[in-house]
Structure formats: structure tokens, C-alpha cells
Design an enzyme around this catalytic site. Structure first.
Site, PDB file in Angstrom:
ATOM      1  N   HIS A   1      40.306   4.976 -66.125  1.00  0.00           N
ATOM      2  CA  HIS A   1      39.371   4.989 -67.257  1.00  0.00           C
ATOM      3  C   HIS A   1      38.222   5.982 -67.033  1.00  0.00           C
ATOM      4  O   HIS A   1      38.021   6.896 -67.820  1.00  0.00           O
ATOM      5  CB  HIS A   1      38.807   3.606 -67.514  1.00  0.00           C
ATOM      6  CG  HIS A   1      37.962   3.534 -68.750  1.00  0.00           C
ATOM      7  ND1 HIS A   1      38.475   3.752 -70.013  1.00  0.00           N
ATOM      8  CD2 HIS A   1      36.633   3.297 -68.924  1.00  0.00           C
ATOM      9  CE1 HIS A   1      37.504   3.646 -70.906  1.00  0.00           C
ATOM     10  NE2 HIS A   1      36.381   3.369 -70.283  1.00  0.00           N
TER      11      HIS A   1
ATOM     12  N   HIS B   1      28.157   9.385 -68.962  1.00  0.00           N
ATOM     13  CA  HIS B   1      28.868   8.798 -67.817  1.00  0.00           C
ATOM     14  C   HIS B   1      29.004   9.770 -66.647  1.00  0.00           C
ATOM     15  O   HIS B   1      29.963   9.691 -65.870  1.00  0.00           O
ATOM     16  CB  HIS B   1      30.248   8.292 -68.251  1.00  0.00           C
ATOM     17  CG  HIS B   1      30.221   7.411 -69.454  1.00  0.00           C
ATOM     18  ND1 HIS B   1      29.552   6.202 -69.459  1.00  0.00           N
ATOM     19  CD2 HIS B   1      30.749   7.556 -70.698  1.00  0.00           C
ATOM     20  CE1 HIS B   1      29.683   5.645 -70.652  1.00  0.00           C
ATOM     21  NE2 HIS B   1      30.397   6.446 -71.416  1.00  0.00           N
TER      22      HIS B   1
ATOM     23  N   HIS C   1      36.999   7.304 -71.285  1.00  0.00           N
ATOM     24  CA  HIS C   1      35.601   6.887 -71.122  1.00  0.00           C
ATOM     25  C   HIS C   1      34.609   7.840 -71.794  1.00  0.00           C
ATOM     26  O   HIS C   1      33.800   7.421 -72.630  1.00  0.00           O
ATOM     27  CB  HIS C   1      35.280   6.723 -69.646  1.00  0.00           C
ATOM     28  CG  HIS C   1      34.056   5.895 -69.367  1.00  0.00           C
ATOM     29  ND1 HIS C   1      33.657   4.862 -70.178  1.00  0.00           N
ATOM     30  CD2 HIS C   1      33.146   5.957 -68.341  1.00  0.00           C
ATOM     31  CE1 HIS C   1      32.558   4.312 -69.676  1.00  0.00           C
ATOM     32  NE2 HIS C   1      32.232   4.956 -68.574  1.00  0.00           N
ATOM     33  N   VAL C   2      34.638   9.116 -71.438  1.00  0.00           N
ATOM     34  CA  VAL C   2      33.752  10.110 -72.046  1.00  0.00           C
ATOM     35  C   VAL C   2      34.365  10.547 -73.370  1.00  0.00           C
ATOM     36  O   VAL C   2      35.512  11.000 -73.415  1.00  0.00           O
ATOM     37  CB  VAL C   2      33.573  11.333 -71.118  1.00  0.00           C
ATOM     38  CG1 VAL C   2      32.684  12.384 -71.787  1.00  0.00           C
ATOM     39  CG2 VAL C   2      32.980  10.895 -69.782  1.00  0.00           C
ATOM     40  N   HIS C   3      33.607  10.451 -74.446  1.00  0.00           N
ATOM     41  CA  HIS C   3      34.139  10.728 -75.777  1.00  0.00           C
ATOM     42  C   HIS C   3      34.096  12.220 -76.077  1.00  0.00           C
ATOM     43  O   HIS C   3      33.406  12.701 -76.990  1.00  0.00           O
ATOM     44  CB  HIS C   3      33.364   9.936 -76.827  1.00  0.00           C
ATOM     45  CG  HIS C   3      33.440   8.457 -76.594  1.00  0.00           C
ATOM     46  ND1 HIS C   3      32.531   7.570 -77.124  1.00  0.00           N
ATOM     47  CD2 HIS C   3      34.312   7.700 -75.876  1.00  0.00           C
ATOM     48  CE1 HIS C   3      32.836   6.339 -76.746  1.00  0.00           C
ATOM     49  NE2 HIS C   3      33.914   6.398 -75.986  1.00  0.00           N
TER      50      HIS C   3
END
Length: 253
Positions: A76, A86, A113-115
Site C-alpha cells: 500500500h 505521505h 496510497h499517494v493519489h
């Protein structure tokens, strides 16, 4: 109908963890065609001698690259990430597992996780004489594809300057495809979806770490034939790739 208003994904998407001798549905492995795929949990204990650590140590030994030459890892939280969102959250897992990823020649690691979207070169940060990532041909490519869409929106603030290890990054909605052509080569595409349709934006040829080619000519040709929009300028690569010889790592150099 359901009387409980929320059930987490473990109740909705069973994972085949017993088949890979895992003690938890949060980390497991599957074999699909020529790929051995390992799923790790960023939010479960993973330091030395924890259940996840001990499982991964044994699972990597069980990988048979003759049967499944492609070794892919999913997690993730990204290990390498130059977005402000993050940033460095995957550092602890990197310290624990990165040397194994290089030792066992993992081909590619996907995270979310990081968009936003980001792809790295093959790099590692395991040398005792360096505190920064350096090029490493035994290391995997790290790809962050957390850009599928969510209510929080995009993570559109990347850190400047772009680090040397980062090959491509963009804060746009999109999706990726990985086409495994044979034992030695796969073709990866990232497609931007912001405009309501698929726009090929980032592409490269992924060379298998276990069964490498004696030449990178096909990759160079692929890059030279790339269109300005990131799509391939020709459609005969599958045939070319199938005809290439394979040279195992221990036979090379």
C-alpha cells in the site's frame, strides 16, 4: 440485507493466504501464469522476527523462477515517493525489506496510497557507503498508482526538484497495464484518464531480472519508436519479443 453499516474488505474480498502458508489474510502470495505475486501489508508489523517478516523470508525462498520468472510485489505505502503526500511513510519497510528485493531480483513493486502517479528507475539505498538511492540493476522498478480516483482528490504537490531516481511523475487520474509478453520482457503503460478517455502517457519495456537479454536493443528501439503521446509507433513488438533468446542471470557477464 446487511444490518452492520460497514464491513471492511476482509469480509468482502477473501484472500488465498492459507495456500501460501501465511498466517494472515493481509499478506499472501499467488501464482498467475508466469508471475509470482507477493502482497505485503504496510500496516501490520514487519520488523525482524514478526510473522510477516518470517513469512516473507520463507516465501522468497519458495519462488521458482524457472516456473514463474516474473516476481512482482504489491504493497500500500510506496517505498520511494517524491510527493509531499505521505512522504517517507514507506521508509521503515524499505529499511527492512529492500535488501531482499534486490537479492531475489524482484522485477517491479506496485504501491498506492499517494493519489498520484510516479515511476522510478531501478535504484536502491542499501550500500553502506551511501545514504542516497543509487542506480542498481539488481533492484526493482517502483511504481505508485494511487491515482484511480477517490473522494479526497489528487495529491498534486510533488517535491522540488524531482529526485534523480524518479523517472516520471504526474498528478492525474489514470490507470496502468502490464503486459507480460514472454519470460524476458513485459510492456508497461500508464494511461491518463483526466480527459474522460484513455490517453497513453508513460510507457517502457520491463526487462525480467532473472532471465535477462544479452542486448537492450529492443528496448532502445521501442523508445525511439515511441510517439509523442507515449504510445508505441508500431505493433510488432510481441512478435519481436517472442523471438529473442533468453540468458539467465548466472550466465550473463
Amino acid at each position: 440485507g446487511e444490518v452492520i453499516p460497514f464491513r471492511n474488505y476482509l469480509h468482502r474480498y477473501p484472500t488465498p493466504y492459507p495456500a501460501s502458508k501465511s498466517s494472515s489474510p493481509l499478506w499472501y502470495a499467488v501464482r498467475r501464469a508466469s508471475a509470482h505475486i507477493i502482497v505485503l501489508s504496510s500496516y501490520s508489523p514487519f520488523v525482524k522476527y514478526t510473522p510477516q517478516w518470517k513469512w516473507l523470508e520463507e516465501e522468497l525462498k519458495r519462488v521458482d523462477r524457472e516456473k514463474t520468472p516474473w516476481l512482482i510485489v504489491l504493497m500500500h505505502a510506496p517505498i520511494y515517493n517524491s510527493n509531499n503526500a505521505h512522504y517517507m511513510e514507506g521508509e521503515s519497510m524499505r529499511v527492512v525489506f529492500e535488501s531482499w528485493f534486490c537479492q531475489y531480483k524482484v522485477d517491479v513493486i506496485f504501491a498506492g496510497h499517494v493519489h498520484a502517479y510516479e515511476r522510478s528507475y531501478r535504484i536502491s539505498n542499501i550500500r553502506p557507503d551511501s545514504s542516497n538511492p543509487v542506480p542498481d540493476k539488481s533492484a526493482p522498478v517502483y511504481i505508485t498508482v494511487g491515482d484511480g480516483g477517490n473522494q479526497e482528490g489528487l495529491a498534486n504537490k510533488f517535491r522540488d526538484p524531482q529526485p534523480d531516481y524518479s523517472a516520471f511523475r504526474e498528478a492525474s487520474y489514470g490507470h496502468s497495464t502490464l503486459e507480460i509478453k514472454n519470460r524476458t520482457h513485459a510492456i508497461y503503460h500508464w494511461n491518463r484518464n483526466d480527459d474522460g478517455k484513455r490517453i497513453p502517457t508513460d510507457s517502457f519495456v520491463l526487462h525480467n531480472q532473472y532471465c535477462r537479454q544479452s542486448t537492450l536493443a529492443v528496448s532502445d528501439q521501442f523508445d525511439s519508436d515511441m510517439n509523442a503521446d507515449g504510445s508505441s509507433g508500431r505493433d510488432d513488438y510481441p512478435k519481436i519479443l517472442e523471438e529473442l533468446p533468453c540468458i539467465k542471470d548466472d550466465e550473463d557477464e
